[in-house]
Design a protein around this motif. Sequence first.
Motif, PDB file in Angstrom:
ATOM      1  N   PRO A 159       0.807  -1.227   0.000  1.00 13.87           N
ATOM      2  CA  PRO A 159       0.000   0.000   0.000  1.00 13.87           C
ATOM      3  C   PRO A 159       0.839   1.275   0.000  1.00 13.87           C
ATOM      4  O   PRO A 159       0.441   2.289  -0.574  1.00 13.87           O
ATOM      5  N   TYR A 160       2.001   1.201   0.609  1.00 13.76           N
ATOM      6  CA  TYR A 160       2.848   2.386   0.727  1.00 13.76           C
ATOM      7  C   TYR A 160       3.725   2.568  -0.506  1.00 13.76           C
ATOM      8  O   TYR A 160       3.980   3.695  -0.939  1.00 13.76           O
ATOM      9  N   LEU A 161       4.176   1.467  -1.099  1.00 13.59           N
ATOM     10  CA  LEU A 161       4.969   1.566  -2.323  1.00 13.59           C
ATOM     11  C   LEU A 161       4.176   2.250  -3.435  1.00 13.59           C
ATOM     12  O   LEU A 161       4.740   2.948  -4.277  1.00 13.59           O
ATOM     13  N   SER A 162       2.857   2.055  -3.443  1.00 14.39           N
ATOM     14  CA  SER A 162       2.026   2.674  -4.479  1.00 14.39           C
ATOM     15  C   SER A 162       1.997   4.189  -4.366  1.00 14.39           C
ATOM     16  O   SER A 162       1.655   4.885  -5.335  1.00 14.39           O
ATOM     17  N   LEU A 163       2.364   4.730  -3.208  1.00 11.35           N
ATOM     18  CA  LEU A 163       2.344   6.181  -3.013  1.00 11.35           C
ATOM     19  C   LEU A 163       3.555   6.870  -3.626  1.00 11.35           C
ATOM     20  O   LEU A 163       3.552   8.088  -3.811  1.00 11.35           O
ATOM     21  N   LEU A 164       4.605   6.104  -3.944  1.00 10.85           N
ATOM     22  CA  LEU A 164       5.851   6.695  -4.416  1.00 10.85           C
ATOM     23  C   LEU A 164       5.804   7.058  -5.888  1.00 10.85           C
ATOM     24  O   LEU A 164       5.235   6.348  -6.711  1.00 10.85           O
ATOM     25  N   LYS A 165       6.455   8.164  -6.214  1.00 11.25           N
ATOM     26  CA  LYS A 165       6.644   8.579  -7.591  1.00 11.25           C
ATOM     27  C   LYS A 165       7.690   7.685  -8.267  1.00 11.25           C
ATOM     28  O   LYS A 165       8.324   6.839  -7.621  1.00 11.25           O
ATOM     29  N   LEU A 166       7.905   7.923  -9.543  1.00  7.87           N
ATOM     30  CA  LEU A 166       9.026   7.314 -10.247  1.00  7.87           C
ATOM     31  C   LEU A 166      10.321   7.623  -9.498  1.00  7.87           C
ATOM     32  O   LEU A 166      10.552   8.770  -9.095  1.00  7.87           O
ATOM     33  N   ASP A 167      11.122   6.600  -9.245  1.00  7.57           N
ATOM     34  CA  ASP A 167      12.400   6.709  -8.535  1.00  7.57           C
ATOM     35  C   ASP A 167      12.234   7.044  -7.052  1.00  7.57           C
ATOM     36  O   ASP A 167      13.193   7.456  -6.384  1.00  7.57           O
TER      37      ASP A 167
END
Length: 366
Positions: free
Chosen positions: A261-269
């Motif tokens: 769920p948290y990885l989905s919040l990250l932008k490219l890189d």
Amino acid sequence: MGSLASEERTVVGWAARDATGHLSPYTYTLRKTGPEDVVVKVLYCGICHTDIHQAKNQLGASKYPMVPGHEVVGEVVEVGPEVRKHSVGDVVGVGVIVGCCRECRPCKANVEQYCNKRIWSYNDVYTDGRPTQGGFASTMVVDQKFVVKIPAGLAPEQAAPLLCAGVTVYSPLKHFGLTSPGLRGGILGLGGVGHMGVKVAKAMGHHVTVISSSSKKRAEAMDHLGADAYLVSSDAEAMAAAADSLDYIIDTIPVHHPMEPYLSLLKLDGKHVLLGVIGEPLSFVSPMVMLGRKSITGSFIGSVDETAETLQFCVEKGLTSQIEVVKMGYVNEALERLERNDVRYRFVVDVAGSNIEEAAAGAPSS
């Protein structure tokens, strides 16, 4: 220079004797003051979640009796003849590490916290073969390399949590190049480390989102700590709306939790930086990182140099930790409250004001 002790000194600490983690007075001896040693009269010591892990043998390597405490602020009362960094009367700090090999690549790069032969402030064995004991005690003897001066303008009780919680968030932001104003960061978990994460990131000019499992800390995060946004991880609609919005996440949660769920919040890189000590595997499906060239990485406290830098940064930015000061007699209740996340946001023990020598009368000794 204080007069050097000609023999080992007897001190009092509060120690765990078994995996119940219950602390009680304990009398033991410290080594003689060596040429590069600093003798520190402990004034204050912060309580970290790691103290619970160690006292209760949750990581499987605890040795008893154990005196915890690694956010130590005290007064120098004696120095060895080769000490040049510190003088009697200085107010100083001691963190998680009190020894390293000084020869490996991390040591030569001044990131001694990654030395494979690091010596922990407690629950370890020093070079003389005796166990190390921490800051829930009247006195410590520490090599000058691992002692930092507390800058003027920083109250000693406020400085204590910065020696672990503060530098733990400052170090990865600096190392991973996440210090530029305008970045969008997430702080996952709003405990002792998390609340310092909000303060440090805001001081760097970042847009800060606190991510929590419930909405109960929303007012604290935004009204008291100055976060820009608050995200409840169980709110699927809000999480979906926040997808691909963060440059980094500082993950302070010290227990097992899902990653996806948290990885989905990250932008490219984007970078997900793990700071919590977790004794079981975390998991995720690889496309969660592959399809955004995202990174899952970790960071461990900070070096002595970074600790001094963190303290100075906090002075310059006017940052303090939010603490609840308690006496040593309350330490077991404090540990229980910390375990159930009932503290805003760091307990600090007033060691010098607790008369722990008197409490030790009749207590077991080494």
